[in-house]
Scaffold this motif. Structure first.
Motif, PDB file in Angstrom:
ATOM      1  N   GLU A  98       0.837  -1.207   0.000  1.00  0.00           N
ATOM      2  CA  GLU A  98       0.000   0.000   0.000  1.00  0.00           C
ATOM      3  C   GLU A  98       0.866   1.249   0.000  1.00  0.00           C
ATOM      4  N   THR A  99       1.927   1.244   0.808  1.00  0.00           N
ATOM      5  CA  THR A  99       2.841   2.383   0.839  1.00  0.00           C
ATOM      6  C   THR A  99       3.480   2.582  -0.529  1.00  0.00           C
ATOM      7  N   LEU A 100       3.911   1.505  -1.172  1.00  0.00           N
ATOM      8  CA  LEU A 100       4.514   1.600  -2.503  1.00  0.00           C
ATOM      9  C   LEU A 100       3.511   2.116  -3.532  1.00  0.00           C
ATOM     10  N   ARG A 101       2.264   1.707  -3.443  1.00  0.00           N
ATOM     11  CA  ARG A 101       1.228   2.191  -4.364  1.00  0.00           C
ATOM     12  C   ARG A 101       1.028   3.703  -4.196  1.00  0.00           C
ATOM     13  N   VAL A 102       0.971   4.126  -2.932  1.00  0.00           N
ATOM     14  CA  VAL A 102       0.795   5.557  -2.671  1.00  0.00           C
ATOM     15  C   VAL A 102       1.974   6.335  -3.243  1.00  0.00           C
ATOM     16  N   VAL A 103       3.186   5.839  -2.983  1.00  0.00           N
ATOM     17  CA  VAL A 103       4.392   6.516  -3.495  1.00  0.00           C
ATOM     18  C   VAL A 103       4.379   6.497  -5.015  1.00  0.00           C
ATOM     19  N   SER A 104       3.987   5.377  -5.616  1.00  0.00           N
ATOM     20  CA  SER A 104       3.957   5.257  -7.074  1.00  0.00           C
ATOM     21  C   SER A 104       2.921   6.202  -7.662  1.00  0.00           C
ATOM     22  N   GLN A 105       1.769   6.339  -7.023  1.00  0.00           N
ATOM     23  CA  GLN A 105       0.728   7.242  -7.515  1.00  0.00           C
ATOM     24  C   GLN A 105       1.185   8.702  -7.404  1.00  0.00           C
ATOM     25  N   LYS A 106       1.881   9.021  -6.325  1.00  0.00           N
ATOM     26  CA  LYS A 106       2.390  10.378  -6.174  1.00  0.00           C
ATOM     27  C   LYS A 106       3.381  10.691  -7.253  1.00  0.00           C
ATOM     28  N   ARG A 107       4.239   9.730  -7.603  1.00  0.00           N
ATOM     29  CA  ARG A 107       5.230   9.952  -8.647  1.00  0.00           C
ATOM     30  C   ARG A 107       4.544  10.142 -10.008  1.00  0.00           C
ATOM     31  N   GLN A 108       3.532   9.297 -10.223  1.00  0.00           N
ATOM     32  CA  GLN A 108       2.828   9.413 -11.500  1.00  0.00           C
ATOM     33  C   GLN A 108       2.029  10.718 -11.563  1.00  0.00           C
ATOM     34  N   GLY A 109       1.512  11.133 -10.435  1.00  0.00           N
ATOM     35  CA  GLY A 109       0.731  12.371 -10.413  1.00  0.00           C
ATOM     36  C   GLY A 109       1.619  13.583 -10.554  1.00  0.00           C
ATOM     37  N   SER A 110       2.836  13.558 -10.127  1.00  0.00           N
ATOM     38  CA  SER A 110       3.725  14.711 -10.216  1.00  0.00           C
ATOM     39  C   SER A 110       4.435  14.742 -11.569  1.00  0.00           C
ATOM     40  N   SER A 111       4.371  13.713 -12.336  1.00  0.00           N
ATOM     41  CA  SER A 111       5.072  13.797 -13.596  1.00  0.00           C
ATOM     42  C   SER A 111       4.295  14.325 -14.724  1.00  0.00           C
TER      43      SER A 111
END
Length: 143
Positions: A130-143
């Protein structure tokens, strides 16, 4: 004439008893048929009494009574020995079952502990995922 010779003990002289039955009718007047003891050793069989001697009849009756008691005790001992074998076999089965139960309890304890460990590991991995998904979504959202 019936003669019997016995040595009571090694240091005593032999004792000889002799008697005769003049008439065979002496035994016919008995109230009960003469008991037989086929399981009893020959040397322990009651000797027919001299009907003209009350003491001989009493000794014979006592001997027959003891022979009956001996026979009963002998059969009871045989029954008890059989029962002892049965109980020992049951005890052995119970001990085996008890050992198997203890083994299964230990196996259950180990598997329960392993299950707890796996549940804990699963929870930790689910949180990490879940933590990795959140981090991955944040990265995708900031790019």
């Amino acid at each position: 004439m019936i003669t019997s010779t016995r040595r009571v003990s090694a240091d005593k002289p032999e004792v000889q008893i002799a008697f005769s039955l003049n008439e065979t009718s002496e035994l016919k007047d008995a109230e009960d048929p003469l008991p037989s003891f086929p399981d009893l050793e020959q040397r322990l069989q009651p000797v027919l009494p001299c009907r003209s001697l009350n003491e001989s009849i009493e000794v014979y009756k006592d001997h027959c009574k003891m022979a009956n008691e001996f026979n009963q005790v002998k059969h009871e001992i045989a029954w008890l020995e059989d029962r002892k074998k049965e109980l020992r076999a049951e005890l052995l089965e119970d001990e085996k079952a008890s050992m198997e139960f203890a083994r299964l309890e230990e196996e259950y304890r180990i598997l329960t502990e392993e299950n707890r460990n796996l549940i804990t590991a699963h929870s930790m991995r689910a949180q990490q995922l879940e933590t990795l998904r959140v981090v991955s979504q944040k990265r995708q959202g900031s790019s």
